[in-house]
Write an enzyme that holds these catalytic residues in place. Structure first.
Site, PDB file in Angstrom:
ATOM      1  N   ASP A  92     -37.663  13.667  23.507  1.00 51.20           N
ATOM      2  CA  ASP A  92     -37.139  12.635  22.875  1.00 51.20           C
ATOM      3  C   ASP A  92     -36.185  12.597  22.053  1.00 51.20           C
ATOM      4  O   ASP A  92     -35.256  11.805  22.366  1.00 51.20           O
ATOM      5  CB  ASP A  92     -38.562  11.767  22.194  1.00 51.20           C
ATOM      6  CG  ASP A  92     -39.534  11.257  23.217  1.00 51.20           C
ATOM      7  OD1 ASP A  92     -39.438  11.498  24.713  1.00 51.20           O
ATOM      8  OD2 ASP A  92     -40.521  11.177  22.867  1.00 51.20           O
ATOM      9  N   ARG A 149     -37.026   1.080  32.148  1.00 52.59           N
ATOM     10  CA  ARG A 149     -36.955   1.870  33.428  1.00 52.59           C
ATOM     11  C   ARG A 149     -35.523   1.180  34.137  1.00 52.59           C
ATOM     12  O   ARG A 149     -35.115   0.169  33.934  1.00 52.59           O
ATOM     13  CB  ARG A 149     -37.908   1.744  34.445  1.00 52.59           C
ATOM     14  CG  ARG A 149     -39.201   2.422  33.697  1.00 52.59           C
ATOM     15  CD  ARG A 149     -40.289   2.272  34.756  1.00 52.59           C
ATOM     16  NE  ARG A 149     -41.647   2.582  34.291  1.00 52.59           N
ATOM     17  CZ  ARG A 149     -42.669   3.085  35.002  1.00 52.59           C
ATOM     18  NH1 ARG A 149     -42.684   3.269  36.118  1.00 52.59           N
ATOM     19  NH2 ARG A 149     -43.554   3.113  34.380  1.00 52.59           N
ATOM     20  N   ASP A 208     -38.596 -13.702  23.872  1.00 54.62           N
ATOM     21  CA  ASP A 208     -39.485 -13.788  24.884  1.00 54.62           C
ATOM     22  C   ASP A 208     -38.434 -13.254  26.158  1.00 54.62           C
ATOM     23  O   ASP A 208     -37.825 -14.399  26.836  1.00 54.62           O
ATOM     24  CB  ASP A 208     -40.325 -15.067  25.268  1.00 54.62           C
ATOM     25  CG  ASP A 208     -41.037 -14.790  26.524  1.00 54.62           C
ATOM     26  OD1 ASP A 208     -41.070 -13.751  27.357  1.00 54.62           O
ATOM     27  OD2 ASP A 208     -41.792 -15.549  26.870  1.00 54.62           O
ATOM     28  N   LEU A 209     -38.131 -12.228  26.619  1.00 55.87           N
ATOM     29  CA  LEU A 209     -36.999 -11.792  27.584  1.00 55.87           C
ATOM     30  C   LEU A 209     -37.385 -12.343  28.969  1.00 55.87           C
ATOM     31  O   LEU A 209     -36.430 -12.169  29.717  1.00 55.87           O
ATOM     32  CB  LEU A 209     -36.532 -10.469  27.549  1.00 55.87           C
ATOM     33  CG  LEU A 209     -35.942 -10.027  26.372  1.00 55.87           C
ATOM     34  CD1 LEU A 209     -35.723  -8.529  26.204  1.00 55.87           C
ATOM     35  CD2 LEU A 209     -34.490 -10.819  26.169  1.00 55.87           C
ATOM     36  N   GLY A 236     -33.948   0.942  26.565  1.00 55.13           N
ATOM     37  CA  GLY A 236     -34.593   2.180  27.036  1.00 55.13           C
ATOM     38  C   GLY A 236     -35.482   1.679  27.977  1.00 55.13           C
ATOM     39  O   GLY A 236     -36.851   2.387  28.060  1.00 55.13           O
ATOM     40  N   HIS A 285     -43.206  11.141  29.976  1.00 57.88           N
ATOM     41  CA  HIS A 285     -43.054  11.264  28.492  1.00 57.88           C
ATOM     42  C   HIS A 285     -42.566  12.519  28.302  1.00 57.88           C
ATOM     43  O   HIS A 285     -42.013  13.382  29.179  1.00 57.88           O
ATOM     44  CB  HIS A 285     -44.420  11.102  27.947  1.00 57.88           C
ATOM     45  CG  HIS A 285     -44.811   9.708  27.519  1.00 57.88           C
ATOM     46  ND1 HIS A 285     -44.096   8.926  26.830  1.00 57.88           N
ATOM     47  CD2 HIS A 285     -45.808   8.946  28.118  1.00 57.88           C
ATOM     48  CE1 HIS A 285     -44.713   7.734  26.956  1.00 57.88           C
ATOM     49  NE2 HIS A 285     -45.875   7.849  27.554  1.00 57.88           N
ATOM     50  N   ARG A 318     -32.831  -7.238  36.218  1.00 60.94           N
ATOM     51  CA  ARG A 318     -33.584  -8.324  36.750  1.00 60.94           C
ATOM     52  C   ARG A 318     -33.850  -9.349  35.487  1.00 60.94           C
ATOM     53  O   ARG A 318     -34.111 -10.429  35.661  1.00 60.94           O
ATOM     54  CB  ARG A 318     -35.081  -7.698  36.929  1.00 60.94           C
ATOM     55  CG  ARG A 318     -35.118  -6.750  38.128  1.00 60.94           C
ATOM     56  CD  ARG A 318     -36.386  -6.896  38.673  1.00 60.94           C
ATOM     57  NE  ARG A 318     -37.337  -5.850  37.940  1.00 60.94           N
ATOM     58  CZ  ARG A 318     -37.225  -4.574  38.099  1.00 60.94           C
ATOM     59  NH1 ARG A 318     -36.657  -4.072  38.839  1.00 60.94           N
ATOM     60  NH2 ARG A 318     -38.332  -3.849  37.274  1.00 60.94           N
TER      61      ARG A 318
END
Length: 381
Positions: free
Chosen positions: A161, A90, A65-66, A88, A131, A96
């Site tokens: 991708d 944002r 649980d980061l 991966g 995407h 943060r």
């Protein structure tokens, strides 16, 4: 516990799990022998897991649980002994969470920190959602794809991708790892799908710069603009691909089809409509299997177009063992191949996020793993 036999044996990788290109890149690293630990959110995420998700093969799944600072401390503990980290999210998210490049490289100055995004770490669109289909649009690749004039045709998410994304991330990671082995200093690898796709499309840029490219679909050498590099339907409703670009290959095509003396010359551009109609009519006269048999052993560059369900049984791919059944799943073997340090498949994809939490964290030397699980910082399923 995830270390394999390939040329990256001994390289340690922390993967902060995402979707698409990040997992594909880490699959490649694990396939090639790296010891990769996959850190996932409890419960997993969209399109990212399950026992048949081949992109997750070869490495254990740890659920952290980061959002809890103690979980970020666990990641930093993993990083101390790692060579690479892949994330991966944002731009700004890992910072943060307390596991951004500066925090991680403070723990391990040798660390190569790989960032996989669509738009990159800066620029007007850096924090926007997107995407594959969006990234290849902006990179100039999607516009020319397909043979219909009214709209482009997108090839699932192969070009962005995995072509411009994960492939370039792996190239960047390995290049930076090689440099770090010399300098003793890691660095950040900013792998953006828009950048990689533009680079992947370099040949089109070259054609455009040389005046040999028409900016419309189905009008160029490799997009169906010539009848000897195209797709044709067979009598059973299937298709063959024709790639007879070179003169000797075109000659073999016409000879094998029995069209010598009938078909126009390869470069009689004013007769291309006639040639295309002739090839269309001819290929529709037999089944795909009949054409494949006829062209076998020639240099006419003709192949049957088959679905993914049939690819593992194609005689050539069977001979090369391109596909294999591993842990009950038919899947592609690691690529490329090595003469001395052969790659091999390891752990199957985890059925759920956190399947290997206790064993993997213990193997990586994290202290008090049971305590982490009891406090809800880590989850074992």
């Amino acid at each position: 516990m995830g270390q394999g036999t390939g040329p990256l044996r001994g390289v340690k990788v922390v993967e902060i799990a995402g979707i698409g290109p990040g997992p594909h890149a880490c699959m490649i690293l694990a396939d090639l022998g790296a010891d990769v630990i996959r850190v996932e959110r409890p419960g997993g995420q969209f399109l990212a897991g399950g026992a048949t998700m081949v992109l997750n093969r070869g490495r254990p799944s740890v659920a952290l649980d980061l959002k809890q600072p103690e979980a970020a401390a666990v990641v930093l503990e993993l990083v101390r002994d790692a060579d690479l980290l892949v994330e991966g999210m944002r731009p700004g998210v890992t910072e943060r969470l307390g596991i951004g490049p500066e925090q991680c490289r403070a723990a391990n100055p040798r660390l190569v920190y790989g960032r996989m995004t669509g738009w990159g770490q800066d620029g007007p669109l850096a924090t926007a959602a997107g995407h594959d289909i969006n990234y290849i649009s902006v990179a100039g690749a999607l516009f020319g794809l397909g043979q219909t004039a009214d709209r482009p045709q997108f090839p699932t998410n192969l070009v962005g991708d995995f072509g411009g994304g994960s492939t370039y991330l792996v190239i960047g990671l390995l290049a930076a790892l090689l440099e770090a082995r010399v300098s003793g200093q890691g660095q950040v690898v900013d792998a953006a799908i828009v950048d990689g796709t533009a680079h992947l499309n370099a040949m089109t840029s070259a054609f455009a710069a040389g005046g040999g490219y028409q900016e419309r679909r189905g009008a160029n050498l490799l997009d169906g603009g010539v009848p000897f590099y195209d797709v044709y339907e067979t009598s059973d409703g299937r298709h063959v691909s024709v790639g007879a670009l070179e003169p000797q290959f075109y000659a073999a095509l016409i000879r094998t089809l029995g069209l010598e003396g009938t078909a126009p010359g390869q470069h009689e551009t004013e007769r291309y409509d006639e040639l295309r109609a002739l090839l269309t009519e001819t290929f529709r006269s037999r089944t795909q299997a009949a054409w494949v048999e006829l062209f076998e052993g020639t240099d006419a560059c003709v192949a049957g177009i088959i679905p993914i369900s049939e690819a593992p049984s194609h005689p050539h791919l069977v001979a090369r063992q391109t596909f294999v059944e591993h842990e009950g799943i038919v899947q592609p073997q690691p690529a490329p191949r090595f003469s001395r340090t052969a790659a091999a498949l390891g752990l199957p994809p985890s059925p759920a996020a956190g399947t290997h939490t206790r064993d993997a964290l213990t193997a990586w030397g994290v202290p008090d793993v049971d305590g982490l699980i009891e406090r809800g910082v880590a989850v074992q399923v």
